[in-house]
Design a protein around this motif. Structure first.
Motif, PDB file in Angstrom:
ATOM      1  N   GLY A  36       8.352   0.890   6.325  1.00 30.85           N
ATOM      2  CA  GLY A  36       8.676   1.732   7.471  1.00 30.85           C
ATOM      3  C   GLY A  36       7.487   1.870   8.397  1.00 30.85           C
ATOM      4  O   GLY A  36       6.336   1.761   7.973  1.00 30.85           O
TER       5      GLY A  36
ATOM      6  N   THR B 186      12.448  -2.267  11.855  1.00 29.57           N
ATOM      7  CA  THR B 186      11.780  -2.114  10.549  1.00 29.57           C
ATOM      8  C   THR B 186      12.425  -1.023   9.704  1.00 29.57           C
ATOM      9  O   THR B 186      12.573  -1.165   8.490  1.00 29.57           O
TER      10      THR B 186
ATOM     11  N   PRO C 103      11.025  11.802   1.595  1.00 29.12           N
ATOM     12  CA  PRO C 103       9.731  12.418   1.292  1.00 29.12           C
ATOM     13  C   PRO C 103       9.306  13.384   2.390  1.00 29.12           C
ATOM     14  O   PRO C 103       9.712  13.257   3.547  1.00 29.12           O
ATOM     15  N   GLY C 104       8.446  14.318   2.021  1.00 25.95           N
ATOM     16  CA  GLY C 104       7.744  15.123   3.020  1.00 25.95           C
ATOM     17  C   GLY C 104       6.467  14.425   3.445  1.00 25.95           C
ATOM     18  O   GLY C 104       6.177  13.297   3.010  1.00 25.95           O
TER      19      GLY C 104
ATOM     20  N   ASP D   3       6.004  -7.505   1.974  1.00 29.59           N
ATOM     21  CA  ASP D   3       5.296  -6.734   3.002  1.00 29.59           C
ATOM     22  C   ASP D   3       4.829  -7.715   4.065  1.00 29.59           C
ATOM     23  O   ASP D   3       4.743  -8.922   3.811  1.00 29.59           O
TER      24      ASP D   3
ATOM     25  N   ARG E  99       0.863  -1.203   0.000  1.00 27.05           N
ATOM     26  CA  ARG E  99       0.000   0.000   0.000  1.00 27.05           C
ATOM     27  C   ARG E  99       0.890   1.240   0.000  1.00 27.05           C
ATOM     28  O   ARG E  99       2.118   1.141  -0.004  1.00 27.05           O
TER      29      ARG E  99
ATOM     30  N   CYS F 275       6.831 -11.007   4.262  1.00 26.11           N
ATOM     31  CA  CYS F 275       8.135 -10.989   4.936  1.00 26.11           C
ATOM     32  C   CYS F 275       8.199  -9.806   5.883  1.00 26.11           C
ATOM     33  O   CYS F 275       7.876  -8.683   5.496  1.00 26.11           O
TER      34      CYS F 275
ATOM     35  N   GLY G 131      -0.586   4.966   6.060  1.00 21.54           N
ATOM     36  CA  GLY G 131       0.274   5.041   7.254  1.00 21.54           C
ATOM     37  C   GLY G 131       0.117   6.338   8.010  1.00 21.54           C
ATOM     38  O   GLY G 131       0.061   6.350   9.246  1.00 21.54           O
TER      39      GLY G 131
END
Ligand SMILES: NC(=O)c1ccc[n+]([C@@H]2O[C@H](COP(=O)([O-])OP(=O)(O)OC[C@H]3O[C@@H](n4cnc5c(N)ncnc54)[C@H](O)[C@@H]3O)[C@@H](O)[C@H]2O)c1
Length: 255
Positions: A91, A112, A184-185, A38, A17, A61, A191
């Motif tokens: 993450g 992670t 990234p911002g 994932d 996702r 995984c 998430g």
């Protein structure tokens, strides 16, 4: 679309996702076959890749677990023979003041967000060295450059990702392998949506709007804003660039 990744195999962690799924569909649209890995089922991403005419498998995984990463490596090799492009994207984004962070919380984030980057690189670099080509792209965060609240363990883990990226690039440059990172911002993903109304001390929509207003490009960031940079770093065009972290955040952080 330009088939700049034709014939390449990309392993993308956390691709069920969010940003990882956007990375998977972009690389597939440019010719890559994809391993979605994932802890969540990756069927939706596999279907999107297949709809683009590319092959994909989903491998469950926990990328912070050495034995599971080793099993993933064997599955990748049995399905596709190799990994050319490794995207360490999985993450965990917490929302927890330092006073409330236990050692277990710290370890969970580190496993992670940082251990996994080491484990996945250890598993897939030997094959890349043998073939004389590899692209490793690690996902950091612009919070490392702007120090948002409630994120001590997260920012420490992402700082580790930036440092590891710089250092690993040195060891691998002579083998045709580049190692770069994207920071990234704040991006609207499952998430960040799950963090609800107290993340960084603001109600959710107010937070997205406040961050956007601080950016040089003052609109809210989506996963699609990240995929062009990822594609470039995965391509031959970035072949003389390594050890770098690119902030893709509408110009909020300048380095
Ligand atoms: N969304 C943002 O605002 C933002 C900003 C900066 C950086 N990032 C980073 O981008 C990456 C993707 O974030 P996102 O917003 O898409 O998050 P998300 O939660 O929407 O997606 C992350 C995916 O990683 C998977 N995952 C979590 N732990 C895992 C594990 N141990 N093993 C395998 N998979 C695991 C989840 O199941 C999920 O599918 C993360 O590294 C995050 O830190 C996100």
């Amino acid at each position: 679309m330009d088939q700049r990744h034709a014939g390449k195999i990309a392993v993308i962690s956390g691709a069920a996702r969010g940003i990882g799924q956007a990375y998977a569909t972009r690389l597939a649209s440019e010719g890559a076959d994809i391993v979605v890995t994932d802890i969540r089922p990756g069927d939706e991403t596999v279907a999107k890749v297949n709809a683009l005419g590319r092959q994909a498998i989903s491998v469950t995984c926990d990328v912070g677990d050495p034995a599971q990463v080793e099993a993933l490596g064997r599955e990748v090799e049995s399905a596709f023979g190799r990994c050319d492009i490794l995207v360490n994207n999985a993450g965990l984004i917490p929302n927890q003041h330092f006073d409330d962070v236990s050692f277990e919380d710290w370890r969970r984030i580190m496993a992670t967000n940082l251990d996994a980057v080491f484990l996945m690189s250890k598993r897939f670099v030997p094959g890349m060295k043998t073939r004389g080509f590899g692209r490793i792209i690690n996902i950091a965060s612009n919070t490392f450059g702007q120090m948002a609240p409630g994120l001590t363990h997260y920012i420490a883990s992402k700082g580790g990702v930036v440092g590891f990226t710089r250092a690993l690039a040195t060891d691998l440059g002579k083998f045709g392998i580049t190692v770069n990172a994207i920071a990234p911002g704040l991006t609207r993903t499952p998430g960040t949506l799950e963090l609800g109304d107290s993340y960084r001390g603001l109600p959710q929509e107010a937070l997205y709007a406040a961050v956007a207003a601080k950016q040089a490009i003052p609109r809210q960031q989506t996963p699609d804003d990240l995929v062009g940079t990822l594609s470039f770093l995965a391509s031959a065009d970035s072949g003389f660039m390594t050890g770098q972290t690119l902030y893709v955040d509408g110009g909020l952080v300048r380095v």
